[in-house]
Design an enzyme around this catalytic site. Structure first.
Site, PDB file in Angstrom:
ATOM      1  N   TYR A  62      94.830 -21.984  46.581  1.00 34.09           N
ATOM      2  CA  TYR A  62      95.203 -22.415  45.235  1.00 34.09           C
ATOM      3  C   TYR A  62      96.272 -23.473  45.322  1.00 34.09           C
ATOM      4  CZ  TYR A  62      93.062 -20.468  41.135  1.00 34.09           C
ATOM      5  OH  TYR A  62      92.202 -20.246  40.107  1.00 34.09           O
ATOM      6  N   GLU A  64      97.496 -25.499  42.237  1.00 33.96           N
ATOM      7  CA  GLU A  64      97.732 -26.084  40.907  1.00 33.96           C
ATOM      8  C   GLU A  64      98.927 -27.022  40.975  1.00 33.96           C
ATOM      9  OE1 GLU A  64      98.133 -22.807  38.231  1.00 33.96           O
ATOM     10  OE2 GLU A  64      95.986 -22.711  37.857  1.00 33.96           O
ATOM     11  N   ASP A 208      82.910 -46.029  33.013  1.00 30.19           N
ATOM     12  CA  ASP A 208      82.377 -44.848  33.697  1.00 30.19           C
ATOM     13  C   ASP A 208      81.372 -45.347  34.729  1.00 30.19           C
ATOM     14  OD1 ASP A 208      81.051 -42.598  34.554  1.00 30.19           O
ATOM     15  OD2 ASP A 208      80.769 -41.742  32.546  1.00 30.19           O
ATOM     16  N   THR A 234      81.926 -40.132  39.184  1.00 27.66           N
ATOM     17  CA  THR A 234      81.578 -38.989  40.015  1.00 27.66           C
ATOM     18  C   THR A 234      81.692 -39.470  41.464  1.00 27.66           C
ATOM     19  OG1 THR A 234      79.260 -39.627  39.988  1.00 27.66           O
ATOM     20  CG2 THR A 234      79.947 -37.971  38.374  1.00 27.66           C
ATOM     21  N   LYS A 237      77.144 -39.598  43.637  1.00 25.68           N
ATOM     22  CA  LYS A 237      75.922 -40.385  43.409  1.00 25.68           C
ATOM     23  C   LYS A 237      75.855 -41.486  44.476  1.00 25.68           C
ATOM     24  CE  LYS A 237      75.930 -38.730  38.696  1.00 25.68           C
ATOM     25  NZ  LYS A 237      76.050 -39.000  37.247  1.00 25.68           N
ATOM     26  N   ARG A 243      80.016 -33.137  45.402  1.00 24.90           N
ATOM     27  CA  ARG A 243      80.029 -33.108  43.941  1.00 24.90           C
ATOM     28  C   ARG A 243      81.474 -33.033  43.463  1.00 24.90           C
ATOM     29  NH1 ARG A 243      74.939 -32.629  43.142  1.00 24.90           N
ATOM     30  NH2 ARG A 243      75.222 -33.091  40.961  1.00 24.90           N
TER      31      ARG A 243
HETATM   32  C1  LIG Z   1      76.459 -38.243  36.207  1.00 22.96           C
HETATM   33  C2  LIG Z   1      77.297 -38.865  35.149  1.00 22.96           C
HETATM   34  C3  LIG Z   1      78.349 -38.170  34.541  1.00 22.96           C
HETATM   35  C4  LIG Z   1      78.576 -36.693  34.694  1.00 22.96           C
HETATM   36  O1  LIG Z   1      78.742 -36.196  35.902  1.00 22.96           O
HETATM   37  P1  LIG Z   1      78.596 -34.612  36.179  1.00 22.96           P
HETATM   38  O2  LIG Z   1      79.223 -34.526  37.507  1.00 22.96           O
HETATM   39  O3  LIG Z   1      77.138 -34.314  36.145  1.00 22.96           O
HETATM   40  O4  LIG Z   1      79.364 -33.895  35.127  1.00 22.96           O
HETATM   41  C5  LIG Z   1      79.150 -38.856  33.650  1.00 22.96           C
HETATM   42  N1  LIG Z   1      78.922 -40.145  33.351  1.00 22.96           N
HETATM   43  C6  LIG Z   1      77.897 -40.824  33.890  1.00 22.96           C
HETATM   44  C7  LIG Z   1      77.696 -42.246  33.509  1.00 22.96           C
HETATM   45  C8  LIG Z   1      77.049 -40.211  34.786  1.00 22.96           C
HETATM   46  O5  LIG Z   1      76.031 -40.895  35.291  1.00 22.96           O
END
Ligand SMILES: *Cc1c(COP(=O)(O)O)cnc(C)c1O
Length: 430
Positions: A62, A64, A208, A234, A237, A243
């Protein structure tokens, strides 16, 4: 035919004896991932090093708070790991501040809202059916319920973001936050154009880059740094980490973002994930990662050209990045049955809405493809041409009679096995 997977399986004796049931399922999933062509645009294969870092005793701890300001003792090592991940994120993306604690992309975006706006405030994002993300204020998301969300679309004639509409809507609605980026955008995101509009209306611009982070890190997509106030991404990807997620900012937003992530939204960070992120960012800083990012884009361009040559309609007419959105309307089949048939044939993709889709969201006209995972396996232009042929054969057969479809699926399945057998799976046997 593909050689059977052998001792390369990642489950250890401890898991095989401690819980054979789970071990067997993990081995089955390893086999599935090795023997299929992963065309899901949001997925990838992490390296053996990332995989190993993500599954360690760091999960026991932990922590925090933040480095030097924790609520639990015993942070001598964790502090160093988190600092390493932060320093690498700052170096790879060229930013002043990085928060590597968000559990995933959606909580990272929620932290941005918490840091910058109040419930009921107006926010703006790309609409979901046009390629935006749920967390950019879509109605079924908490972000659409707690904020007054307005949306922009793509142009019907070009399939590209309608900047006249972005500007008109921003001027009329005066959003406090503007999100750019999304989940099904096959074209370069024009960060300067969004920044100009955000500046004109006094909005905070959030980029994003969940989908394209690996391309940005590898120099194969322009960076939002210097244009967006806040960047969320994220890590799993195109960036090819575990993740998780990160929020990248200048000094101005460092404090409010950190406070929003913890204690605003989360408790203890997932330290095993932080270590995996650090390893992935170490990989992203190497020259080979630039080659990977460039090849992802080259592969998508080749796949797009091949598909167009075979008479497929692509949203926006092609791609600039890792992602292709096929519109199957002219083929007389929906995206959902096609995705199912492809899965049976060993090609993994997802059905997706296309802009102005006449069909329902759970049975839409589109199929979304991405080239990041295949590129991570070392596949290049020649393999993309094979993939295009298989996609064409399955889609064509899907519009015909059931017996012919079954025989096409089984033949393609065999050909796919032959191909995957020649390309090692990162993290498993490569
Ligand atoms: C995949 C994605 C997210 C969310 O990610 P998670 O890890 O699935 O919560 C947010 N914004 C965009 C543009 C994404 O492609």
């Amino acid at each position: 035919m593909a050689p059977a997977m052998t001792a390369s399986d990642t489950t250890s004796d401890a898991l095989r004896t401690g819980d054979p049931q789970v071990a067997e399922l993990i081995t089955a999933e390893e086999r599935r991932q090795a023997q299929t062509l992963k065309l899901i645009a949001s997925e990838n294969y992490v390296s053996a090093a990332v995989l190993e870092a993500s599954g360690t005793v760091l999960t026991n701890k932990y922590s925090e708070g933040y480095t030097g300001r924790r609520y639990y003792e015993g942070q001598q090592v964790i502090d160093q790991i988190e600092t390493l991940a932060i320093d690498r994120a700052k170096a790879v993306f060229g930013v002043e501040h990085a928060n590597v604690q968000p559990y995933s992309g959606s909580p990272a975006n929620l932290a941005v809202y918490l840091a910058t706006v109040d419930p009921g405030d107006t926010v703006m994002g790309m609409s979901l059916p046009m390629g935006g993300h749920l967390t950019h204020g879509w109605s079924v998301s908490a972000t659409g319920k707690w904020f007054r969300a307005v949306h922009y679309d793509v142009r019907k004639d070009t399939g590209r973001i309608d900047f006249d509409q972005v500007r008109e809507t921003a001027l009329a609605e005066r959003p406090k936050l503007i999100f750019c980026g999304g989940t099904a955008i096959p074209r370069t995101i024009d960060f300067p154009a969004f920044a100009e509009i955000a500046k004109e209306v006094g909005a905070i611009l959030v980029a994003d880059i969940a989908h394209i982070a690996g391309l940005v890190a590898g120099g194969a997509h322009p960076s939002p740094v210097g244009h967006a106030d806040i960047i969320t991404t994220t890590t799993h990807k195109t960036l090819r980490g575990p993740r998780g997620a990160m929020i990248l900012t200048g000094e101005e937003y460092a404090k409010p973002i950190d406070k929003a992530v913890f204690p605003g939204l989360q408790g203890g960070p997932h330290n095993h994930t932080t270590a995996g992120i650090a390893v992935a960012l170490g990989e992203a800083a190497r020259p080979e990662f630039r080659d990977y990012a460039q090849q992802v884009v080259t592969n998508a361009a080749v796949l797009a050209d091949e598909l167009k040559g075979r008479g497929f309609d692509l949203v926006s007419g092609g791609t600039d990045n890792h992602l292709i959105l096929m519109d199957l309307t002219s083929k007389g089949v929906g995206g959902k049955p096609v995705a199912k048939h492809l899965d049976n044939a060993g090609l993994e993709a997802n059905y997706n809405t296309v802009p102005f889709d006449p069909r329902k969201p759970f049975d839409p006209s589109g199929l979304r493809l991405g080239t990041a995972a295949l590129t991570s396996r070392g596949m290049a232009e020649g393999e993309m041409r094979e993939v295009a042929r298989w996609l064409d054969e399955v889609v064509t057969a899907a519009a015909g009679d059931a017996d012919a479809l079954e025989s096409t699926i089984s033949r393609v399945r065999g050909e796919v096995s032959e191909l995957t057998g020649r390309f090692p799976t990162p993290g498993l046997d490569g």
